[in-house]
Design an enzyme around this catalytic site. Sequence first.
Site, mmCIF file in Angstrom:
data_model
loop_
_atom_site.group_PDB
_atom_site.id
_atom_site.type_symbol
_atom_site.label_atom_id
_atom_site.label_comp_id
_atom_site.label_asym_id
_atom_site.label_seq_id
_atom_site.Cartn_x
_atom_site.Cartn_y
_atom_site.Cartn_z
ATOM 1 N N LYS A 51 -46.673 -115.581 -47.171
ATOM 2 C CA LYS A 51 -48.051 -115.053 -46.663
ATOM 3 C C LYS A 51 -48.893 -115.054 -47.717
ATOM 4 C CE LYS A 51 -47.008 -114.615 -42.608
ATOM 5 N NZ LYS A 51 -47.910 -115.274 -41.559
ATOM 6 N N ASP A 53 -48.713 -119.873 -45.597
ATOM 7 C CA ASP A 53 -49.461 -119.548 -44.427
ATOM 8 C C ASP A 53 -50.795 -118.461 -45.010
ATOM 9 O OD1 ASP A 53 -50.763 -118.799 -42.306
ATOM 10 O OD2 ASP A 53 -48.983 -117.982 -41.062
ATOM 11 N N LYS A 77 -47.816 -119.805 -29.987
ATOM 12 C CA LYS A 77 -47.470 -118.090 -29.896
ATOM 13 C C LYS A 77 -47.636 -118.057 -28.187
ATOM 14 C CE LYS A 77 -48.472 -116.081 -34.216
ATOM 15 N NZ LYS A 77 -48.610 -117.090 -35.419
HETATM 16 MG MG MG Z 1 -49.366 -118.499 -39.045
#
Ligand code: MG
Length: 369
Positions: free
Chosen positions: A165, A193, A265
């Site tokens: 992250k 990401d 997603k």
């Molecule tokens: Mg992502």
Amino acid sequence: MKITGIKAYRVELPLHEGSYKWSGGNAVDVFDSTVVAITTDAGLSGYGEICPLGPAYLPAYAAGARTGIAELAPSLLGEDPTTLANLNRRMDQLLRGHPYVKSAIDMACWDILGQATGQPVATLLGGRCGDDIALYRAISQDSPANMAAKVATYRAEGYTKFQLKVGGDPDTDIERIRAAAKMLQSGDTLIADANTGWTQHQAMRVADAVRNVDVYIEQPCMRYEECLAVRQHTDRPMVLDEVIDDIMMVLRGHRDQAMDVINLKISKVGGLTKARQIRDLCLSLGIAMTIEDSWGGDIVTAAIAHLAHSTPPELLFSSTDFNSYVTVSIAEGAPQRVNGRMAASTAPGLGVQPRLEVLGNPVFTVGKH
Ligand code: MG
């Protein structure tokens, strides 16, 4: 078959590691998840789940999911839960947009269709490919040294795909990527990401600084056009996530050669029915996919496993086991990670039995139960 009742439950999912941090100073300590139960006149019940990643990740939030489900539910009584295309068309007629609101309802109806036909959802989505699927591990935003150390920690649990992250201060992010890359072994995959967190010029700097690092760049900037500009100036493989929110964006991204991988997603696109459509298009176009959801517990993890396990491995970039991140189990029968991998249930439907004692009292009930 007809839907006779719809209930929703609210459940809190704390994290084993206490907190999950990503770009822009965002963090979640306890996830707010919603479980939907649908009953039918055939005596079958199906379950679905929607768990946004807090209110500031996608245009979705937990209370909005429950409000939207309560808005739709009375009009869905009497609908056939096994005709998924019709059911989705009906939901789209009743409520424009708000795909995440429809996701748990669609998921519960797939659970019912599987039970009615005696087939696991993975079979209905095309059939299992292989024995199991590889998972990625998200590494919460932290110091470069701590994030690099987590690569070793998670590899010891069997993971080989590590999603850092980033999306914070670009100089720190460059250090994070370089430090984590030093921990990689042959066969590992590293993804940085940014979760929309960099401006275009910051993303250009980071991409250039890591040009000799074996790393994928994911969703560097907020807007599609900014991500495309970064893509056109780096040789690093590009993953698009937040901006790929429907099938038209997949087509646009493919036309522009804007990405090598998408992050699919389930709730971002409105449920398993629409996710399957995008999955199948990506298979035809040769676009690899990480198949997952915004977040979730055992029921979301089960749904992810059915869609991911029915996706040919050459284009399944990775998937995820959210139920291993959280301390509360909301259903029996959900996939459990083994050596960094998981498998979809072979039981009919999603193959999960909710723990009603954990779900508690429903936050609303419509129809008969
Ligand atoms: Mg992502």
